[in-house]
Design an enzyme around this catalytic site. Structure first.
Site, mmCIF file in Angstrom:
data_model
loop_
_atom_site.group_PDB
_atom_site.id
_atom_site.type_symbol
_atom_site.label_atom_id
_atom_site.label_comp_id
_atom_site.label_asym_id
_atom_site.label_seq_id
_atom_site.Cartn_x
_atom_site.Cartn_y
_atom_site.Cartn_z
ATOM 1 N N ASP A 169 0.813 -1.294 0.007
ATOM 2 C CA ASP A 169 -0.140 -0.178 0.180
ATOM 3 C C ASP A 169 0.529 1.181 -0.091
ATOM 4 O O ASP A 169 0.646 2.362 -0.606
ATOM 5 C CB ASP A 169 -0.747 -0.047 1.304
ATOM 6 C CG ASP A 169 -1.983 -1.291 1.309
ATOM 7 O OD1 ASP A 169 -1.758 -2.168 0.452
ATOM 8 O OD2 ASP A 169 -2.733 -1.269 2.073
ATOM 9 N N GLU A 399 2.010 -9.903 11.475
ATOM 10 C CA GLU A 399 1.577 -9.436 10.145
ATOM 11 C C GLU A 399 3.054 -9.168 9.438
ATOM 12 O O GLU A 399 3.214 -9.537 8.137
ATOM 13 C CB GLU A 399 0.905 -8.227 10.270
ATOM 14 C CG GLU A 399 0.449 -7.566 8.847
ATOM 15 C CD GLU A 399 -0.336 -6.265 9.091
ATOM 16 O OE1 GLU A 399 -1.014 -5.864 7.873
ATOM 17 O OE2 GLU A 399 -0.516 -5.999 10.213
#
Length: 431
Positions: A169, A399
């Protein structure tokens, strides 16, 4: 580390997938990402395939419930409501039979389908062809959408119209292109992510303003691909996306042959040729990696990010290129506790704790290892796999990881990290 501890970690990984199961689909992690994400689910499906083939198939079947009539598989499928994530279905304003986002994500789907099919065949499953066939049809429709909607000029490179589509992103690769996007929005931004994770690990507020400006722009286009292409203020021919699509296309060629779909073999083979030739033109000797193309400015994107190596999953390097890649990867890994950082540590943009601006991601290392093995760079692939497994065993199923310390970052009990562990630890043990 003892075999008992390794066994415990495998049990932990399977327990995370069970914990994040929402009824045939898996959320990346509770609250932070409460819906089904496209490429997350593809990796998760491969993790499931190591111990539950039915559930692996079901993950992909639930994902294509959100597939659009034109073939696009959205990046989020909102199977059930949740108020812990922004932007939700109301912001996207799409008109699909199931609420979805209006953009897509890296097409790992085809890779996952072949992985699961092969696992089913190896397990002697008599229903392998029956389960695979409709998913192959969905994957083929998706690949056709990619080529039509995102490479209309037939460069052999597919474009992203939003940084979220890349999966990376807030990567430094998008800094210059994203800086041209206005920060004005018609949508009230109500960030939820920083309520779950330290803001120092997440994209900045100004990034979100530009992200949502793009959502507003494409929603105003009615999510029509031709209108979006014409109006996009952000348009990048992405080598990571193209590399994954080309690799998935090769996997679909194999499945088409198994399914006896000879016309589709020919169609996919032409698609694969176009994509791999397009990628070949993006190699830069001086940088020792591949580079994306800013389709608005016409300039190469030279920011050193992991995307420059992902085409290895699809292309065959010559000897000189292999040596160059090995030297460049060694440069990136020098002094790191865990590799491969998602941004080169020598880059001014490197931030070891902020999302895609430096941290190590298990699924990126998985793709990297696949690409290195495909190019007969097995020792380097094994090193990445062992390092990834070690990081997870030390820090947990986070993550992502700080490459300078090995610290686990972002969301915890993360599904695709668990899936990566199940696949990569098997390779480490077998290798």
């Amino acid at each position: 580390m003892s075999d008992d501890i390794k066994l415990d970690r495998h049990d932990d990984a399977r327990a995370i997938l069970a914990r994040n199961d929402r009824g045939g689909y898996t959320v990346p992690t509770d609250r932070l990402y409460p819906f089904q994400w496209n490429w997350d689910s593809a990796f998760v499906a491969m993790g499931f395939a190591t111990f539950d083939i039915d559930r692996a198939y079901r993950e992909l079947e639930r994902l294509i419930e959100g597939q659009w009539e034109d073939g696009m598989i959205p990046h989020i499928v909102f199977h059930a409501p949740s108020d812990t994530y922004f932007p939700g279905a109301d912001v996207w304003g799409t008109r699909h039979r199931i609420p979805t986002s209006g953009i897509t994500q890296p097409p790992v789907f085809g890779m996952a389908l072949r992985f699961i099919h092969d696992a089913a065949v190896a397990a002697g499953r008599q229903d392998a062809l029956e389960r695979t066939r409709p998913l192959f049809a969905a994957a083929l429709r998706s690949h056709r959408w990619w080529m039509k909607a995102r490479d209309p000029e037939r460069r052999g490179l597919v474009a992203i119209l939003h940084p979220w589509e890349s999966g990376s992103d807030n990567s430094p690769a998008w800094d210059e292109a994203l800086a041209r996007v206005p920060t004005t929005t018609t949508t009230q931004i109500r960030r939820k992510d920083t309520g779950h994770v330290d803001a120092a690990m997440r994209p900045r507020d100004v990034d979100y303003q530009r992200f949502i400006h793009l959502v507003d722009t494409y929603r105003d286009c009615g999510w029509n691909p031709e209108k979006q292409w014409a109006s996009a203020p952000f348009k990048v021919a992405d080598v990571q996306m193209t590399g994954i699509l080309a690799r998935a296309t090769a996997d679909l060629i194999r499945l088409a042959a198994v399914l006896g779909a000879q016309d589709e073999v020919a169609e996919l083979s032409e698609m694969h040729r176009l994509l791999t030739e397009g990628l070949g033109r993006r190699w830069r000797d001086s940088l020792r990696r591949f580079v994306s193309l800013d389709l608005v400015s016409g300039e190469d994107i030279e920011a050193p990010t992991q995307a420059g190596f992902i085409p290895l999953v699809a292309v065959t390097l010559d000897g000189q290129q292999r040596a160059a890649v090995a030297a460049e990867i060694a440069r990136w890994c020098d002094g790191m506790v865990v590799s491969l950082p998602s941004t080169a540590p020598f880059s001014p943009a490197f931030e070891p704790k902020r999302y895609w601006r430096g941290p190590v991601w298990a699924v990126i290392n998985w793709l990297m290892a696949d690409g290195l093995r495909a190019n007969a760079m097995n020792e380097l692939a094994g090193s990445l796999e062992r390092g990834t497994v070690w990081a997870i065993e030390q820090a947990g199923f986070c993550e992502y990881f700080d490459p300078t310390t090995g610290e686990g970052l972002g969301g915890n009990t993360f599904s695709w990290t668990a899936a990566a562990y199940l696949v990569l630890s098997r390779r480490v043990t077998d290798g």
